[in-house]
Scaffold this motif. Structure first.
Motif, PDB file in Angstrom:
ATOM      1  N   MET A  69      -0.166  -6.820  33.906  1.00  0.00           N
ATOM      2  CA  MET A  69       0.769  -5.712  33.779  1.00  0.00           C
ATOM      3  C   MET A  69       0.918  -5.001  35.124  1.00  0.00           C
ATOM      4  N   VAL A  70       2.176  -4.690  35.458  1.00  0.00           N
ATOM      5  CA  VAL A  70       2.495  -4.008  36.713  1.00  0.00           C
ATOM      6  C   VAL A  70       3.493  -2.903  36.415  1.00  0.00           C
ATOM      7  N   ARG A  71       3.164  -1.682  36.740  1.00  0.00           N
ATOM      8  CA  ARG A  71       4.110  -0.565  36.634  1.00  0.00           C
ATOM      9  C   ARG A  71       4.815  -0.509  35.275  1.00  0.00           C
ATOM     10  N   GLY A  72       4.066  -0.786  34.221  1.00  0.00           N
ATOM     11  CA  GLY A  72       4.582  -0.611  32.878  1.00  0.00           C
ATOM     12  C   GLY A  72       5.221  -1.834  32.258  1.00  0.00           C
ATOM     13  N   PHE A  73       5.264  -2.975  32.941  1.00  0.00           N
ATOM     14  CA  PHE A  73       5.839  -4.192  32.370  1.00  0.00           C
ATOM     15  C   PHE A  73       4.910  -5.374  32.638  1.00  0.00           C
ATOM     16  N   LEU A  74       5.055  -6.401  31.797  1.00  0.00           N
ATOM     17  CA  LEU A  74       4.225  -7.597  31.891  1.00  0.00           C
ATOM     18  C   LEU A  74       4.902  -8.652  32.761  1.00  0.00           C
ATOM     19  N   LEU A  75       4.090  -9.448  33.436  1.00  0.00           N
ATOM     20  CA  LEU A  75       4.575 -10.564  34.230  1.00  0.00           C
ATOM     21  C   LEU A  75       4.532 -11.855  33.416  1.00  0.00           C
ATOM     22  N   ASN A  76       5.488 -12.711  33.673  1.00  0.00           N
ATOM     23  CA  ASN A  76       5.641 -13.968  32.946  1.00  0.00           C
ATOM     24  C   ASN A  76       4.522 -14.963  33.257  1.00  0.00           C
TER      25      ASN A  76
END
Length: 597
Positions: free
Chosen positions: A447-454
């Motif tokens: 998770m980065v800055r409130g969103f997930l990475l694929n």
């Protein structure tokens, strides 16, 4: 860090088993069927749309319609359309909310394919926002020291599996081409929900519970989904200030705010320092990322043109091959309860999937017989293989015409079911079909800055060669992994007739083909077509949707020679029928709705 404002006692659990072969891996379904009890604060119109879906009837509208996977996202898109925005404008609002309320499926850290029908020109355009492999990848990225494929979950969880995200730039590119509304204002609904809090749905809570162990691998992710060490539960109100701040930066500065500067720096640092499984994504990968316009793939079926996304998606080609083979058979006379109809559909799918495994990949990196695969004479020759009355004892790739010589080995890549789909028709007559994903449920779990990475890189084949012959979908620097996403617009006399798509891993292809057949051959309305039980055959085993009337076909299909498996098949179809009025269908297996005015 989330703030928990209200907690209930509802929690479901679901186990996920690590698997190595595609057939087995696709049996793992991180997406959950769900009820819609979390949406009791919806507008009257949205409540009516939800009631229509629950009653098995399509929603109707005169001017515009949006269908997507979460009612909160649908309401955001509807507000844009109500104010005169285009389908492209509405998509941005919908996607921004989806990334917040169903983070297990799609978001800023993922990619998407978009199919657009332009009412002014009559043209169909497809945009490729698929993730790319970092420039630093090597052929051994997903192999052990001995050169064998890694275990699937060993590859997924962490930075190794993260490709360069494409969704933010795709949103911006669509707005530049077809938007009318103010860019910054399109993020308002998502920002408000992120700051004020949204109610965690049963489906989101179920997904968290099902993936609990891997979601707690990394501290930032664990703190978000397990505040105070406890899993979020349905009915909790969740705030995501980090996501709101990210959206504000993109709203103010465009997608450059994502691909360069502090957000990009945080993405790269998170990937490259992921404990136990770091990746190789770089600032350069983000800075050079581009959305690519591709030629649509269109195949005739029942006096319609079925148009969708070409390579690196296998969706339009494989859906088109299935329908192209079936076009010579009278499925309408057989009906949806006919085992013979499903024999034809199942074996046509198996033949198409054999071609998919051999030939389909990113055509910027490997030559592909795209025209040959959909050539009428070739499809007739493949359709002739279906003329018996028993299941095919075996299937093999065909020999489509090439404009050059090339030999590929069969693919062994995995593709799981987490994804989302958006269908929109605006008041101007434009139509948009977009399938969006972070690949596996919760992606890489980073998770980065409130969103997930694929974790999109695991859609590549873990093997690069078989018996010395290269595999088309092998990993290479800058390459886009093959996908089954099938955003589709079906045309009649050059104008949209159906706008359709679904999540579901490689079963997406079967879900979309079945629904088109149900509507065009069996004359079902769009809600009936979406709700029709699933029967999907890709590699020989016929999956029948458990708990539905599909079970009645288990005996007849077995007698025809098929191996049959009853199991959950949690699609997320969203369909709009375009005519004198708009008719919308939303999958009863998910929490989405179709809403219009």
């Amino acid at each position: 860090m989330p703030r928990i404002l209200l907690k209930t006692a509802f929690l479901l659990t679901c186990g996920i088993t690590p698997l190595h072969a595609q057939q087995a891996a696709d049996a793992v379904d991180p997406e959950m069927a769900s009820d819609t009890s979390a949406f009791d604060t919806l507008s009257d119109a949205a409540q009516a749309a939800l009631a229509a879906k629950n009653a098995g009837t399509p929603t109707s509208a005169e001017n515009w319609m949006v269908a997507a996977a979460n009612p909160l996202a649908v309401e955001a898109g509807a507000a844009v359309l109500r104010e005169g925005g285009t389908a492209a404008d509405a998509m941005i609002a919908v996607q921004a909310v989806l990334g917040l309320v169903e983070p297990q499926s799609s978001g800023l850290g993922g990619g998407a394919f978009l199919v657009w029908y332009d009412a002014n020109s009559g043209a169909v355009t497809t945009l490729d926002g698929r993730e790319t492999a970092p420039l630093a990848v090597t052929p051994r990225l997903f192999q052990t020291a001995e050169g064998e494929p890694m275990g699937f979950w060993d590859a997924v969880v962490g930075g190794r599996s993260v490709g360069t995200p494409g969704t933010p730039m795709l949103m911006e590119e669509a707005h530049k081409r077809w938007g009318r509304a103010d860019w910054a204002g399109l993020f308002g609904p998502a920002i408000s929900l992120a700051e004020d809090g949204f109610t965690v749905s049963e489906r989101m809570a179920s997904s968290i519970a099902g993936g609990a162990e891997r979601l707690q691998t990394f501290t930032r992710t664990a703190e978000y989904f397990f505040p105070g060490g406890e899993a979020l539960q349905a009915g909790d109100t969740l705030v995501n200030d980090d996501y709101a701040n990210t959206l504000r930066l993109i709203a103010a500065h465009g997608s450059d705010a994502f691909y360069t500067g502090p957000i990009a720096d945080d993405i790269v640092a998170t990937v490259r320092t992921a404990a136990g499984n770091p990746g190789v994504l770089s600032a350069m990968d983000l800075a050079i990322y581009k959305v690519i316009e591709r030629a649509p793939v269109c195949v005739p079926y029942r006096a319609h043109e079925v148009c969708g996304m070409g390579p690196p998606s296998s969706g339009a080609l494989t859906v088109g091959q299935i329908l192209g083979m079936l076009d010579r058979y009278d499925l309408a006379a057989m009906g949806p309860e006919s085992a013979e109809a499903w024999r034809l559909i199942g074996d046509a799918s198996r033949l198409a999937f054999a071609d998919r495994g051999r030939y389909m990949a990113d055509s910027d990196y490997v030559p592909m017989p795209t025209e040959g695969l959909t050539d009428a004479a070739y499809l007739d020759s493949r359709a002739a293989l279906l003329e018996g009355d028993m299941a095919l004892s075996e299937v093999a790739p065909g020999a489509p015409e090439w404009d050059h010589a090339q030999l590929w080995a069969d693919d062994v890549s995995l593709e799981l079911a987490s994804t989302s789909h958006i269908s929109i028709v605006d008041q101007y007559g434009n139509a948009l079909s977009m399938t969006t994903t972070i690949e596996n449920g919760f992606g890489s779990r980073l998770m980065v800055r409130g969103f997930l990475l694929n974790n999109e890189l695991t859609d590549f084949s873990f093997r690069t060669h078989r018996d010395g012959v290269p595999i088309a979908n092998r990993i290479e620097p800058g390459k886009r992994p093959r996908s089954s996403m099938s955003p589709t617009i079906v045309l009649k006399d050059g104008a949209p007739d159906l706008v359709i798509g679904s999540p579901g891993g490689s079963r997406i292809i079967g879900y979309v083909a079945k629904s088109i057949i149900a509507h065009l051959d069996w004359r079902m309305d769009v809600q009936q077509a979406v709700s029709l039980p699933h029967l999907v055959n890709r590699f020989g085993t016929y999956d029948l949707e458990e708990g539905t009337d599909a079970a009645a076909l288990e005996g007849p299909l077995t007698e025809m020679g098929f191996k049959v498996n009853l199991r959950g098949l949690t699609s997320g179809l969203h369909v709009i029928k375009v005519g004198e009025t708009l008719k919308g269908g939303a999958d009863p297996r998910r929490e989405g709705i179709a809403l219009g005015e």
